[in-house]
Scaffold this motif. Sequence first.
Motif, PDB file in Angstrom:
ATOM      1  N   UNK A   1      42.757  37.810  40.241  1.00 60.13           N
ATOM      2  CA  UNK A   1      43.610  38.452  41.238  1.00 60.13           C
ATOM      3  C   UNK A   1      45.048  37.995  41.043  1.00 60.13           C
ATOM      4  N   UNK A   2      45.935  38.955  40.728  1.00 56.62           N
ATOM      5  CA  UNK A   2      47.333  38.611  40.462  1.00 56.62           C
ATOM      6  C   UNK A   2      48.181  38.568  41.717  1.00 56.62           C
ATOM      7  N   UNK A   3      47.818  39.350  42.729  1.00 65.06           N
ATOM      8  CA  UNK A   3      48.660  39.464  43.919  1.00 65.06           C
ATOM      9  C   UNK A   3      48.372  38.380  44.948  1.00 65.06           C
ATOM     10  N   UNK A   4      49.315  38.200  45.837  1.00 64.74           N
ATOM     11  CA  UNK A   4      49.151  37.206  46.900  1.00 64.74           C
ATOM     12  C   UNK A   4      48.096  37.633  47.901  1.00 64.74           C
ATOM     13  N   UNK A   5      47.786  38.929  47.930  1.00 64.93           N
ATOM     14  CA  UNK A   5      46.768  39.454  48.845  1.00 64.93           C
ATOM     15  C   UNK A   5      45.815  40.322  48.033  1.00 64.93           C
ATOM     16  N   UNK A   6      44.557  39.917  47.959  1.00 61.60           N
ATOM     17  CA  UNK A   6      43.588  40.596  47.103  1.00 61.60           C
ATOM     18  C   UNK A   6      43.338  42.028  47.552  1.00 61.60           C
ATOM     19  N   UNK A   7      43.158  42.914  46.573  1.00 63.90           N
ATOM     20  CA  UNK A   7      42.833  44.303  46.850  1.00 63.90           C
ATOM     21  C   UNK A   7      41.343  44.501  47.017  1.00 63.90           C
ATOM     22  N   UNK A   8      40.971  45.735  47.395  1.00 62.27           N
ATOM     23  CA  UNK A   8      39.573  46.044  47.695  1.00 62.27           C
ATOM     24  C   UNK A   8      38.666  45.835  46.483  1.00 62.27           C
ATOM     25  N   UNK A   9      39.092  46.310  45.309  1.00 61.27           N
ATOM     26  CA  UNK A   9      38.235  46.213  44.124  1.00 61.27           C
ATOM     27  C   UNK A   9      37.870  44.761  43.826  1.00 61.27           C
ATOM     28  N   UNK A  10      38.853  43.870  43.872  1.00 59.82           N
ATOM     29  CA  UNK A  10      38.573  42.473  43.560  1.00 59.82           C
ATOM     30  C   UNK A  10      37.787  41.764  44.661  1.00 59.82           C
ATOM     31  N   UNK A  11      37.949  42.210  45.893  1.00 58.86           N
ATOM     32  CA  UNK A  11      37.122  41.653  46.967  1.00 58.86           C
ATOM     33  C   UNK A  11      35.654  41.993  46.734  1.00 58.86           C
ATOM     34  N   UNK A  12      35.413  43.221  46.257  1.00 59.80           N
ATOM     35  CA  UNK A  12      34.043  43.614  45.930  1.00 59.80           C
ATOM     36  C   UNK A  12      33.548  42.841  44.711  1.00 59.80           C
ATOM     37  N   UNK A  13      34.367  42.813  43.648  1.00 60.11           N
ATOM     38  CA  UNK A  13      33.964  42.146  42.417  1.00 60.11           C
ATOM     39  C   UNK A  13      33.686  40.668  42.589  1.00 60.11           C
ATOM     40  N   UNK A  14      34.471  40.018  43.449  1.00 60.61           N
ATOM     41  CA  UNK A  14      34.305  38.572  43.660  1.00 60.61           C
ATOM     42  C   UNK A  14      32.933  38.231  44.234  1.00 60.61           C
ATOM     43  N   UNK A  15      32.325  39.176  44.908  1.00 58.84           N
ATOM     44  CA  UNK A  15      31.003  38.920  45.499  1.00 58.84           C
ATOM     45  C   UNK A  15      29.932  38.788  44.417  1.00 58.84           C
ATOM     46  N   UNK A  16      30.158  39.402  43.262  1.00 58.54           N
ATOM     47  CA  UNK A  16      29.160  39.375  42.182  1.00 58.54           C
ATOM     48  C   UNK A  16      29.587  38.486  41.019  1.00 58.54           C
ATOM     49  N   UNK A  17      30.794  37.967  41.045  1.00 58.84           N
ATOM     50  CA  UNK A  17      31.363  37.281  39.885  1.00 58.84           C
ATOM     51  C   UNK A  17      30.811  35.870  39.721  1.00 58.84           C
ATOM     52  N   UNK A  18      30.735  35.436  38.467  1.00 59.58           N
ATOM     53  CA  UNK A  18      30.354  34.046  38.194  1.00 59.58           C
ATOM     54  C   UNK A  18      31.589  33.143  38.218  1.00 59.58           C
ATOM     55  N   UNK A  19      32.787  33.733  38.010  1.00 61.84           N
ATOM     56  CA  UNK A  19      34.039  32.993  38.083  1.00 61.84           C
ATOM     57  C   UNK A  19      35.106  33.880  38.706  1.00 61.84           C
ATOM     58  N   UNK A  20      35.925  33.280  39.573  1.00 62.96           N
ATOM     59  CA  UNK A  20      37.033  34.006  40.205  1.00 62.96           C
ATOM     60  C   UNK A  20      38.292  33.174  40.045  1.00 62.96           C
TER      61      UNK A  20
END
Length: 355
Positions: A118-137
């Motif tokens: 996540x590059x921005x100071x406030x995460x977007x929807x796609x990365x909020x979803x992806x982070x739920x399944x990710x092995x690394x964030x």
Amino acid sequence: MVAGGGTAGHIEPALALADAVMRARPDARVVALGTERGLEGKLVPARGYPLEMIPPVPMPRKPTLDLLKLPLNVRGAIKQTRAVLSRVGADVVVGFGGYVALPAYLAARGRIPIVVHEANARAGLANKVGARFAVKVAAAVPDSGLSSAEVIGIPLRASITELNRAALREEARRFFGLHPTAPTLLVFGGSQGARSINNAVAPLASEFAMAGIGVLHAHGPKNTVAVQQIPGAPPYVPVPYLERMDLAYAAADAVLCRSGAMTVAEVSAVGLPAVFVPLPHGNGEQALNGQPVVNAGGALMVTDEELSPEKVRDVVMPMLGSPQRLQAMSAAAQGTGHRAAADVLARMVLDVVGK
């Protein structure tokens, strides 16, 4: 597989990671995922990486007919993305947000390891979803909204992280036709320019010249600016677009610009004092992106509403006229940067593949 299409803010970190992976593992293969709608069709092939296209799935911001079509569109994009992942033999999916990342995360879920940045100071929807399944964030800054994120900064290309501004200064000034020694302001508003920035700076061309200050102003390919040149004074150089950002940074002593995440990261990494003018639209993330550098003393912030020729005259010109202040701000800005972010993320990704 890197998924970061749409805007340069998503694509450039993905390509910087790709370069870092190839430096660490020359036997690796990196494939980018994109759509016909984004800049990736131009940027990715230019950097030498294969690009696989999927249908775009933009997220409607308001209840419209497009919202009703969303589940069907997402399902189709996921199916095509799974076919791509299988065909290229992907071992890991690294997403950088945006409407290319969401289908990639959903297609890889439960099948291929996912890493999110996540590059921005406030995460977007796609990365909020992806982070739920990710092995690394990973994230550029703290408090992005992704609680499990490791803060590493934003991956930047080597031409920025290895930039020696002092060594390139003479060549850069000559390249743009700038005065060789005068304090110089770099002005830009993103790849398309920014009308409010143009309207605040261009009318002061003669005042900058009389104050002994040179200006390099990227006004955007769809905009034009008329400036008054003063014979014998440092020139005001307007250009539609900056193909060589490395030389633009090397030529400058300070910058007036928007505060997108990539811009803040690059400006900080090269140690340029900045006056940030956050984009007034969206969720306020541009102000959040620039605030850490402001807090550290490496930048000032002026709202788009406040920006005017008078504000530039009162805030920017005095800054350019004080070498001591510029030096202190430069050191402070560089202290907030993360030059090694691309290599850190590459090690993270390769570790996931290794496991």
